[in-house]
Design a protein around this motif. Structure first.
Motif, PDB file in Angstrom:
ATOM      1  N   PHE A 135       0.638  -1.075  -0.065  1.00 33.32           N
ATOM      2  CA  PHE A 135      -0.012  -0.024  -0.058  1.00 33.32           C
ATOM      3  C   PHE A 135       0.770   1.305  -0.048  1.00 33.32           C
ATOM      4  N   ASP A 136       1.482   1.597   0.951  1.00 32.85           N
ATOM      5  CA  ASP A 136       2.369   2.728   1.265  1.00 32.85           C
ATOM      6  C   ASP A 136       3.583   2.651  -0.076  1.00 32.85           C
ATOM      7  N   GLY A 137       3.462   3.655  -0.654  1.00 25.16           N
ATOM      8  CA  GLY A 137       4.627   3.857  -1.678  1.00 25.16           C
ATOM      9  C   GLY A 137       4.228   3.068  -3.004  1.00 25.16           C
ATOM     10  N   VAL A 138       3.094   2.376  -3.065  1.00 25.96           N
ATOM     11  CA  VAL A 138       2.717   1.578  -4.175  1.00 25.96           C
ATOM     12  C   VAL A 138       1.278   1.950  -4.510  1.00 25.96           C
ATOM     13  N   ILE A 139       0.099   2.007  -3.589  1.00 21.78           N
ATOM     14  CA  ILE A 139      -0.716   2.571  -4.015  1.00 21.78           C
ATOM     15  C   ILE A 139      -0.699   4.045  -3.563  1.00 21.78           C
ATOM     16  N   ALA A 140      -0.630   4.367  -2.529  1.00 23.08           N
ATOM     17  CA  ALA A 140      -0.803   5.792  -1.929  1.00 23.08           C
ATOM     18  C   ALA A 140       0.826   6.335  -1.763  1.00 23.08           C
ATOM     19  N   ASP A 141       0.631   7.533  -1.979  1.00 23.62           N
ATOM     20  CA  ASP A 141       2.168   8.356  -1.978  1.00 23.62           C
ATOM     21  C   ASP A 141       2.315   8.868  -0.631  1.00 23.62           C
TER      22      ASP A 141
ATOM     23  N   VAL B 270       4.800  10.390   4.971  1.00 25.31           N
ATOM     24  CA  VAL B 270       4.273  10.332   6.126  1.00 25.31           C
ATOM     25  C   VAL B 270       4.805   9.710   7.324  1.00 25.31           C
ATOM     26  N   LYS B 271       5.094   8.157   6.965  1.00 26.73           N
ATOM     27  CA  LYS B 271       5.591   7.471   8.146  1.00 26.73           C
ATOM     28  C   LYS B 271       7.056   7.823   8.390  1.00 26.73           C
ATOM     29  N   LYS B 272       7.710   8.285   7.386  1.00 21.47           N
ATOM     30  CA  LYS B 272       9.247   8.806   7.593  1.00 21.47           C
ATOM     31  C   LYS B 272       8.958  10.055   8.818  1.00 21.47           C
ATOM     32  N   GLU B 273       8.162  10.620   8.508  1.00 25.50           N
ATOM     33  CA  GLU B 273       7.932  11.898   9.627  1.00 25.50           C
ATOM     34  C   GLU B 273       7.488  11.360  10.794  1.00 25.50           C
ATOM     35  N   ALA B 274       6.458  10.490  10.991  1.00 22.99           N
ATOM     36  CA  ALA B 274       6.070  10.207  12.099  1.00 22.99           C
ATOM     37  C   ALA B 274       7.138   9.518  12.799  1.00 22.99           C
ATOM     38  N   PHE B 275       8.200   8.736  12.533  1.00 27.78           N
ATOM     39  CA  PHE B 275       9.382   8.322  13.098  1.00 27.78           C
ATOM     40  C   PHE B 275      10.321   9.190  13.387  1.00 27.78           C
ATOM     41  N   ALA B 276      10.619  10.508  12.578  1.00 27.21           N
ATOM     42  CA  ALA B 276      11.383  11.285  13.098  1.00 27.21           C
ATOM     43  C   ALA B 276      10.726  12.133  14.173  1.00 27.21           C
ATOM     44  N   THR B 277       9.399  12.534  14.445  1.00 26.40           N
ATOM     45  CA  THR B 277       8.658  12.978  15.439  1.00 26.40           C
ATOM     46  C   THR B 277       8.808  12.219  16.762  1.00 26.40           C
ATOM     47  N   LEU B 278       8.582  10.908  16.810  1.00 28.98           N
ATOM     48  CA  LEU B 278       8.655   9.874  17.790  1.00 28.98           C
ATOM     49  C   LEU B 278       9.812  10.143  18.637  1.00 28.98           C
TER      50      LEU B 278
ATOM     51  N   VAL C 172      -0.013   9.283  11.853  1.00 25.13           N
ATOM     52  CA  VAL C 172      -0.088   9.146  10.449  1.00 25.13           C
ATOM     53  C   VAL C 172      -1.386   8.711   9.911  1.00 25.13           C
ATOM     54  N   PHE C 173      -2.411   8.280  10.696  1.00 20.16           N
ATOM     55  CA  PHE C 173      -3.624   8.063   9.970  1.00 20.16           C
ATOM     56  C   PHE C 173      -4.258   9.165   9.099  1.00 20.16           C
ATOM     57  N   ASP C 174      -4.766   9.999   9.613  1.00 21.73           N
ATOM     58  CA  ASP C 174      -5.337  11.084   8.773  1.00 21.73           C
ATOM     59  C   ASP C 174      -4.448  11.536   7.403  1.00 21.73           C
ATOM     60  N   ALA C 175      -3.123  11.683   7.660  1.00 21.00           N
ATOM     61  CA  ALA C 175      -2.359  11.841   6.719  1.00 21.00           C
ATOM     62  C   ALA C 175      -2.174  10.995   5.654  1.00 21.00           C
ATOM     63  N   VAL C 176      -2.321   9.545   6.051  1.00 18.53           N
ATOM     64  CA  VAL C 176      -2.380   8.618   4.774  1.00 18.53           C
ATOM     65  C   VAL C 176      -3.616   8.631   4.245  1.00 18.53           C
ATOM     66  N   VAL C 177      -4.607   9.002   4.865  1.00 19.95           N
ATOM     67  CA  VAL C 177      -6.153   9.110   4.116  1.00 19.95           C
ATOM     68  C   VAL C 177      -6.036  10.242   3.184  1.00 19.95           C
ATOM     69  N   ALA C 178      -5.356  11.263   3.527  1.00 22.65           N
ATOM     70  CA  ALA C 178      -5.258  12.306   2.574  1.00 22.65           C
ATOM     71  C   ALA C 178      -4.379  12.418   1.735  1.00 22.65           C
ATOM     72  N   ALA C 179      -3.177  11.266   1.472  1.00 23.72           N
ATOM     73  CA  ALA C 179      -2.036  11.303   0.636  1.00 23.72           C
ATOM     74  C   ALA C 179      -2.816  10.730  -0.736  1.00 23.72           C
TER      75      ALA C 179
ATOM     76  N   GLN D 277      -7.691  -1.580   6.620  1.00 22.94           N
ATOM     77  CA  GLN D 277      -8.896  -1.898   6.128  1.00 22.94           C
ATOM     78  C   GLN D 277      -9.847  -0.358   6.030  1.00 22.94           C
ATOM     79  N   THR D 278      -9.532   0.210   7.184  1.00 24.80           N
ATOM     80  CA  THR D 278     -10.257   1.744   7.593  1.00 24.80           C
ATOM     81  C   THR D 278      -9.690   2.536   6.471  1.00 24.80           C
ATOM     82  N   ILE D 279      -8.343   2.789   6.304  1.00 24.64           N
ATOM     83  CA  ILE D 279      -7.927   3.616   5.447  1.00 24.64           C
ATOM     84  C   ILE D 279      -8.346   3.199   4.009  1.00 24.64           C
ATOM     85  N   VAL D 280      -8.265   2.112   3.542  1.00 21.75           N
ATOM     86  CA  VAL D 280      -8.736   1.785   2.134  1.00 21.75           C
ATOM     87  C   VAL D 280     -10.237   2.295   1.966  1.00 21.75           C
TER      88      VAL D 280
END
Length: 249
Positions: free
Chosen positions: A38-44, A48-56, A112-119, A151-154
């Motif tokens: 999904f990430d990087g294949v279907i959704a750009d 988002v995930k990289k930034e989340a790791f940096a933040t945490l 990440v959730f809302d940002a992935v939905v919006a990606a 499943q919720t994101i999809v």
């Protein structure tokens, strides 16, 4: 509708299914199913995930933060709880119990959730999913994201009609593909896995599926030399990129 694909596989697909799809030449085998990361294949959504790791991991200093981001990027497809435990215990040097890990996992999800939905979708994803749907070729999502969240994101991205199944962690990708194959009449060489991580390639190889690696423009190719790559999963690229040299993973 039939996808206009040439020979995608170097060995004959022995179809076990009673449903066959018409292709333009007798040299083209039946494409029975397509599995997508999904990430990087279907959704750009990789950034988002990289930034989340940096933040945490910012509270642990720039060195730990950078190491955590590198570990995340080097282990695409790994369930997030495994990544976060490693980063906390090995990189930050903090022993983490299950409650603390669950809290960290939830914080990551909140980031990440809302940002992935919006990606946005990657280029040509919508057309490819529509083409597969019109050709009645089943498509599946196989992700390292927790399954319920995936499943919720999809659903939120209004992509549910295109997929016969949406799967995620805690199951590993190879086990998920194996389970889908065991409950279907798909012949593995007639199935294609499209992914951007070595975990995706491993899932394809271990189950005998063909594989297409997604490598964004300007990014290093992490896959073995024999793997066919593409900047996106556009089905119209498959003939040019795969051709007769493509073989099952």
């Amino acid at each position: 509708m039939a996808l206009a694909l040439p020979l995608l596989y170097s060995r004959t697909c022995q179809s076990k299914s009673s449903v066959h799809f018409a292709f333009p030449t007798i040299m083209t085998p039946t494409l029975q199913a397509v599995f997508f990361d999904f990430d990087g294949v279907i959704a750009d959504s990789l950034a988002v995930k990289k930034e989340a790791f940096a933040t945490l991991f910012a509270p642990w200093g720039k060195e730990v933060q950078a190491a955590a981001v590198r570990y995340h990027e080097a282990n695409g497809g790994m369930p997030r709880h495994s990544k976060l435990r490693h980063c906390m215990e090995v990189l930050a040097g903090q022993k983490t119990d299950e409650a603390e890990l669950a809290n960290l996992v939830q914080r990551f999800a909140d980031l990440v959730f809302d940002a992935v939905v919006a990606a946005p979708l990657l280029p040509h994803v919508q057309e490819t999913l529509q083409a597969l749907q019109q050709a009645r070729i089943p498509a599946f999502v196989v992700s390292g994201t927790p399954e319920e969240e995936m499943q919720t994101i999809v659903r939120r991205k209004k992509l549910s009609p295109y997929f016969q199944g949406v799967f995620g962690a805690p199951r590993h990708k190879s086990a998920t593909v194996r389970e889908v194959l065991s409950h279907s009449n798909f012949s593995p060489p007639c199935c294609l896995f499209i992914g951007d991580a070595l975990a995706d390639f491993k899932a394809a190889r271990e189950n005998g599926l063909a594989f297409l690696g997604i490598v964004p423009p300007g990014q290093p190719n992490i896959f073995p030399a024999e793997v066919t790559i593409s900047p996106d999963p556009d089905y119209r690229r498959w003939p040019r990129l795969l051709g007769q040299s493509f073989s099952p993973a």
